[in-house]
Design an enzyme around this catalytic site. Structure first.
Site, mmCIF file in Angstrom:
data_model
loop_
_atom_site.group_PDB
_atom_site.id
_atom_site.type_symbol
_atom_site.label_atom_id
_atom_site.label_comp_id
_atom_site.label_asym_id
_atom_site.label_seq_id
_atom_site.Cartn_x
_atom_site.Cartn_y
_atom_site.Cartn_z
ATOM 1 N N ASP A 189 -11.198 -8.444 7.728
ATOM 2 C CA ASP A 189 -12.620 -8.328 7.371
ATOM 3 C C ASP A 189 -13.286 -9.697 7.359
ATOM 4 O OD1 ASP A 189 -12.517 -5.641 7.194
ATOM 5 O OD2 ASP A 189 -13.274 -5.497 5.141
ATOM 6 N N ASP A 234 -3.383 -17.779 1.532
ATOM 7 C CA ASP A 234 -4.558 -18.419 0.905
ATOM 8 C C ASP A 234 -5.114 -19.504 1.813
ATOM 9 O OD1 ASP A 234 -2.088 -19.617 0.447
ATOM 10 O OD2 ASP A 234 -2.630 -20.442 -1.508
ATOM 11 N N ASP A 281 -5.581 -6.668 5.774
ATOM 12 C CA ASP A 281 -6.778 -5.947 5.337
ATOM 13 C C ASP A 281 -7.876 -6.962 4.996
ATOM 14 O OD1 ASP A 281 -8.474 -4.047 4.354
ATOM 15 O OD2 ASP A 281 -7.196 -3.405 2.690
ATOM 16 N N TYR A 311 0.823 -1.214 0.000
ATOM 17 C CA TYR A 311 0.000 0.000 0.000
ATOM 18 C C TYR A 311 0.857 1.263 0.000
ATOM 19 C CZ TYR A 311 -4.003 -2.983 1.160
ATOM 20 O OH TYR A 311 -4.979 -3.947 1.150
ATOM 21 N N LYS A 321 3.211 -15.295 2.278
ATOM 22 C CA LYS A 321 3.203 -16.086 1.037
ATOM 23 C C LYS A 321 4.657 -16.379 0.719
ATOM 24 C CE LYS A 321 0.426 -16.968 -1.928
ATOM 25 N NZ LYS A 321 -0.196 -18.307 -2.212
#
Ligand code: NAD
Length: 369
Positions: free
Chosen positions: A254, A226, A250, A143, A194
């Protein structure tokens, strides 16, 4: 009487002001009934600050935030300010204060209260008793990494670029917060990366491994992002503290929030680095926004905001017993069938924002008796 705690309260916009009003009553209750005293400043942020001071994050608010031991925020935004240029919108105030205070660690507990177990879209046995903590790094990663942008190639095609980047000290800093949190909870950290495809996260994993020896009482495991998404909906109770970078955090925070099924119940905390005296900048706020669709109607659920204050007691003031008491009071109210509209179920009592607030104070009275 314990030392005076200095709070900055930023109600913000929409239901932010309504849920903050109920939280102020809980703060007053604590002030009168427990061994603590609060001195409170109130400041402007978001749309209210645009209207009152011409900018979404006035200098005065930042001054007060730096002088405070902790900041409690409602929510910002609303249709009134939607047409303003992007850089002047209320939400910039929120991003601005997070950045200015250097808040790099975002804590989002996902707790399923027994009485609300049916609010989750997942099966009861998967989420009943769930109590996990998602810790997201907030200031680095793809980001913010450079280079970034959209360029036009010589043949006319467009190319978009973002850069995933972390330095080892940034990982160590968030890693230590994770281990410290786990020490006060279930003593397990799962670090999400990852490392099978991204070098940044190979480094991340190595740093986590390099500091784990300092926390022999905490178990460290690693999981690919994942798989973590899958495991969060398959068997979320296997986790205690999850720590991860900004982008995976992020998404996963959620996902974890929705295991609980109720936006009006979710608190959060964002912490910065302690200074030489050990004082750590901290901002506590509900996960939800200003909910313009219900603002002004007196029907918003104040519990996420009140639970954010409980997090403040636990993480900024080391007042775990008082935080436990607020959480217990919330649980008792839910068990007694009290519900605001957002968590309403057949056969329960639908109550307004202030009725929920008053009932909580009565419950605190009982618990403190
Ligand atoms: P929202 O969280 O405000 O609302 C989403 C839905 O959940 C709405 O139907 C709302 O009525 C309901 N809801 C949320 N909190 C509730 C509560 N405490 N009690 C009962 N119902 C509740 O998200 P949105 O509608 O996408 O955004 C509205 C505004 O809030 C926008 O301007 C957005 O930018 C802003 N926003 C601010 C923050 C923040 O300040 N941290 C976070 C998210 C959104």
């Amino acid at each position: 009487m314990a030392a005076n705690k200095k709070l900055l309260v930023l109600p913000g916009d929409g239901i932010g002001t309504e849920v903050m009003a109920e939280t102020r009553r809980v703060i007053d209750w604590m002030d009168k009934r427990r061994h603590v005293s609060f001195s409170i400043d109130e400041g402007l942020i978001g749309g209210a600050a645009i209207d009152g001071a011409g900018t979404s994050l006035p200098e005065r608010t930042l001054e007060l935030a730096h002088a405070a031991d902790a900041v409690l925020m409602g929510a910002v935004g609303g249709p009134k300010w939607e047409k303003l240029p992007f850089a002047q919108q209320p939400e910039r105030g929120l991003l601005g204060i997070r950045k200015n205070l250097g808040l790099f660690a975002n804590l989002r507990p996902a707790v399923v209260f027994d009485a609300l177990v049916s609010a989750s879209t997942l099966k009861e046995d998967v989420v009943k008793g769930l109590d996990i903590m998602i810790l997201r790094e907030l200031t680095g990663d793809i980001y913010f990494g450079e280079p970034r942008g959209i360029e036009t190639l010589p043949d006319g095609r467009k190319r978009g670029v973002n850069t995933m980047t972390y330095t080892s000290d940034e990982v160590e800093r968030i890693g230590r917060v994770a281990f410290d949190l786990a020490r006060k909870r279930g003593k397990k950290v799962c670090s999400i990366d990852k490392a099978n495809v991204l070098e940044t996260t190979v480094m991340w994993r190595g740093v986590m491994e390099s500091i784990k020896g300092e926390y022999p009482d905490v178990e460290l495991s690693h999981m690919y992002a994942d798989n973590a998404a899958m495991q969060l909906v398959r068997n979320p109770k296997q986790f205690d503290v999850i720590v991860t970078g900004n982008m995976f955090g992020d998404i996963l925070s959620d996902c974890a929030a929705m295991l609980t099924g109720s936006l009006g119940m979710l608190p959060s905390a964002s912490l910065g680095a302690p200074d030489a005296s050990g004082r750590r900048p901290a901002l506590y706020e509900p996960v939800h926004g200003s909910a313009p669709d219900i603002a002004g109607k007196g029907i918003a659920n104040p519990l996420a905001m009140i639970l954010s204050f409980a997090m403040m007691l636990r993480y900024s003031f080391d007042m775990g017993d008082d935080a436990d008491m607020i959480e217990q009071a919330v649980q008792n109210l839910l068990n007694a069938g009290m519900r605001t509209g957002d968590i309403m179920e057949p056969g329960k009592a639908k109550v307004s924002t202030d009725t929920m607030g008053s009932a909580l104070l009565k419950e605190l009275d009982k618990l403190a008796a």
